[in-house]
Design a protein around this motif. Structure first.
Motif, PDB file in Angstrom:
ATOM      1  N   ASP A  23      81.806 -39.794  54.357  1.00 25.46           N
ATOM      2  CA  ASP A  23      82.753 -38.669  54.388  1.00 25.46           C
ATOM      3  C   ASP A  23      84.106 -39.233  53.971  1.00 25.46           C
ATOM      4  N   VAL A  24      84.582 -38.787  52.816  1.00 22.66           N
ATOM      5  CA  VAL A  24      85.826 -39.350  52.280  1.00 22.66           C
ATOM      6  C   VAL A  24      87.046 -38.955  53.113  1.00 22.66           C
ATOM      7  N   ASP A  25      86.896 -37.930  53.957  1.00 28.20           N
ATOM      8  CA  ASP A  25      87.992 -37.561  54.869  1.00 28.20           C
ATOM      9  C   ASP A  25      88.005 -38.595  55.997  1.00 28.20           C
ATOM     10  N   LEU A  26      88.908 -39.534  55.891  1.00 29.09           N
ATOM     11  CA  LEU A  26      88.890 -40.698  56.776  1.00 29.09           C
ATOM     12  C   LEU A  26      88.925 -40.345  58.252  1.00 29.09           C
ATOM     13  N   ASN A  27      89.665 -39.313  58.588  1.00 32.85           N
ATOM     14  CA  ASN A  27      89.860 -39.026  60.003  1.00 32.85           C
ATOM     15  C   ASN A  27      88.884 -37.988  60.555  1.00 32.85           C
ATOM     16  N   ASP A  28      87.929 -37.577  59.735  1.00 27.41           N
ATOM     17  CA  ASP A  28      86.896 -36.671  60.244  1.00 27.41           C
ATOM     18  C   ASP A  28      85.959 -37.441  61.174  1.00 27.41           C
ATOM     19  N   ILE A  29      85.817 -36.941  62.378  1.00 25.94           N
ATOM     20  CA  ILE A  29      84.868 -37.490  63.348  1.00 25.94           C
ATOM     21  C   ILE A  29      84.165 -36.326  64.037  1.00 25.94           C
ATOM     22  N   GLY A  30      83.242 -36.634  64.913  1.00 24.49           N
ATOM     23  CA  GLY A  30      82.536 -35.566  65.639  1.00 24.49           C
ATOM     24  C   GLY A  30      81.504 -34.852  64.800  1.00 24.49           C
ATOM     25  N   HIS A  31      80.925 -35.558  63.846  1.00 18.99           N
ATOM     26  CA  HIS A  31      79.890 -34.956  63.002  1.00 18.99           C
ATOM     27  C   HIS A  31      78.640 -34.613  63.821  1.00 18.99           C
ATOM     28  N   THR A  32      77.903 -33.639  63.331  1.00 17.14           N
ATOM     29  CA  THR A  32      76.602 -33.286  63.907  1.00 17.14           C
ATOM     30  C   THR A  32      75.549 -33.355  62.804  1.00 17.14           C
ATOM     31  N   ALA A  33      74.303 -33.428  63.215  1.00 14.33           N
ATOM     32  CA  ALA A  33      73.218 -33.533  62.239  1.00 14.33           C
ATOM     33  C   ALA A  33      72.033 -32.679  62.679  1.00 14.33           C
ATOM     34  N   THR A  34      71.340 -32.132  61.694  1.00 10.28           N
ATOM     35  CA  THR A  34      70.185 -31.271  61.935  1.00 10.28           C
ATOM     36  C   THR A  34      69.112 -31.554  60.890  1.00 10.28           C
ATOM     37  N   ILE A  35      67.868 -31.579  61.330  1.00  6.02           N
ATOM     38  CA  ILE A  35      66.748 -31.658  60.400  1.00  6.02           C
ATOM     39  C   ILE A  35      66.427 -30.233  59.957  1.00  6.02           C
ATOM     40  N   THR A  36      66.552 -29.969  58.656  1.00  2.00           N
ATOM     41  CA  THR A  36      66.409 -28.597  58.161  1.00  2.00           C
ATOM     42  C   THR A  36      65.075 -28.325  57.486  1.00  2.00           C
ATOM     43  N   LYS A  37      64.431 -29.352  56.942  1.00  2.00           N
ATOM     44  CA  LYS A  37      63.180 -29.147  56.216  1.00  2.00           C
ATOM     45  C   LYS A  37      62.235 -30.318  56.445  1.00  2.00           C
ATOM     46  N   ALA A  38      60.955 -30.027  56.262  1.00  2.00           N
ATOM     47  CA  ALA A  38      59.937 -31.083  56.310  1.00  2.00           C
ATOM     48  C   ALA A  38      58.785 -30.669  55.408  1.00  2.00           C
ATOM     49  N   ALA A  39      58.284 -31.604  54.635  1.00  2.23           N
ATOM     50  CA  ALA A  39      57.153 -31.330  53.756  1.00  2.23           C
ATOM     51  C   ALA A  39      56.170 -32.494  53.829  1.00  2.23           C
ATOM     52  N   ALA A  40      54.887 -32.161  53.831  1.00  2.00           N
ATOM     53  CA  ALA A  40      53.835 -33.181  53.908  1.00  2.00           C
ATOM     54  C   ALA A  40      53.121 -33.286  52.573  1.00  2.00           C
ATOM     55  N   SER A  41      52.807 -34.519  52.158  1.00  2.00           N
ATOM     56  CA  SER A  41      52.048 -34.757  50.941  1.00  2.00           C
ATOM     57  C   SER A  41      51.146 -35.963  51.161  1.00  2.00           C
ATOM     58  N   GLY A  42      50.393 -36.313  50.130  1.00  2.00           N
ATOM     59  CA  GLY A  42      49.413 -37.380  50.301  1.00  2.00           C
ATOM     60  C   GLY A  42      48.138 -36.812  50.901  1.00  2.00           C
TER      61      GLY A  42
END
Length: 204
Positions: A23-42
Motif C-alpha cells: 500500500d503506497v499510502d505509507l500511513n495507512d494501517i488497520g487493513h482487513t482481508a477477506t477470501i472472496t473466491k475459491a475454485a478447484a481444478s485438477g
C-alpha cells in the motif's frame, strides 16, 4: 503457492500461509482481508465441497502493516478435515485457487490470487471378513473375496494378489487343507466342501 500432502491418518490437514501486499499510502494501517473466491481444478472427482465450503477452509488470522511502510502481510490458516481429500489416490493433485481482497478501509481495495495444492497419498483398503458356513455335502461354490471391501482412493482398483490359506479344527488346532478344496481365480475363491467327506458326524 502452498504445496500440501494428504494426511494418511485422521488428523486435519493444516498449514499457515503468508500473503504479502503493498500500500503506497505509507500511513495507512488497520487493513482487513477477506477470501472472496475459491475454485478447484485438477482431480476433482470425489470432491464434495462447494465453493463456499472451500472458502471456509481458509481463516484470516492477522493483517499487519506498520505506519511508514508500504509492505504488509496477511497471515492465513488453511484447515481441511482428512475426509475432505481422502478421495485422492497416490500422486493425484487437487489445486485450489483462492482470491483474497485486502481493504485499507479508506475505499481502497486490492485483490490477489494464491494457490494451495494437495497431493494424494495411498490409503489402504478396508477389508471385511467373509463368513461362510456349510456342510461337507454342499456342492462347490464361489466366494467373491472383494465383497465388503472398500477404498477411499476413488480411482484405485482393488484386486486379490495373494492366496495364503490356513485351517483349524473345532479345537482350534491347525489342520491340513485337502488338495482341491480351494482355488483362486482373479477375485473369486472356489470352495469344494466335499473334500472334507472324511469328517464324522459333528466333527469340524
Amino acid at each position: 503457492q502452498t504445496n500440501l500432502t494428504e494426511q494418511v491418518d485422521t488428523a486435519d490437514l493444516s498449514q499457515e500461509i503468508s500473503i504479502p501486499f503493498t500500500d503506497v499510502d505509507l500511513n495507512d494501517i488497520g487493513h482487513t482481508a477477506t477470501i472472496t473466491k475459491a475454485a478447484a481444478s485438477g482431480v476433482t472427482t470425489g470432491l464434495t465441497l462447494a465453493e463456499a465450503d472451500l472458502v471456509n477452509l481458509i481463516s484470516v488470522d492477522t493483517v499487519s502493516k506498520l505506519a511508514g511502510n508500504t509492505n504488509g502481510s496477511v497471515t492465513l490458516t488453511f484447515t481441511a478435515s482428512s475426509t475432505a481429500v481422502d478421495y485422492l489416490a497416490l500422486d493425484e493433485v487437487l489445486t485450489l485457487t483462492y482470491t483474497i481482497e485486502v481493504n485499507d478501509n479508506d475505499l481502497g481495495t486490492h485483490t490477489k490470487d494464491f494457490v494451495v495444492t494437495i497431493k494424494g497419498t495411498n490409503d489402504a483398503p478396508e477389508v471385511t471378513a467373509i463368513d461362510s458356513t456349510v456342510t461337507e455335502d454342499t456342492a462347490s461354490y464361489d466366494l467373491n473375496l472383494l465383497d465388503g471391501t472398500s477404498d477411499v482412493d476413488l480411482s484405485d482398483t482393488l484386486s486379490v494378489t495373494d492366496d495364503l490359506y490356513g485351517a483349524v479344527d473345532g479345537n482350534g488346532d491347525s489342520v491340513a487343507i485337502p488338495v482341491g478344496t480351494l482355488s483362486l481365480t482373479d477375485n473369486t475363491l472356489t470352495v469344494d466342501p466335499t473334500q472334507f467327506n472324511y469328517l464324522a458326524v459333528g466333527e469340524k
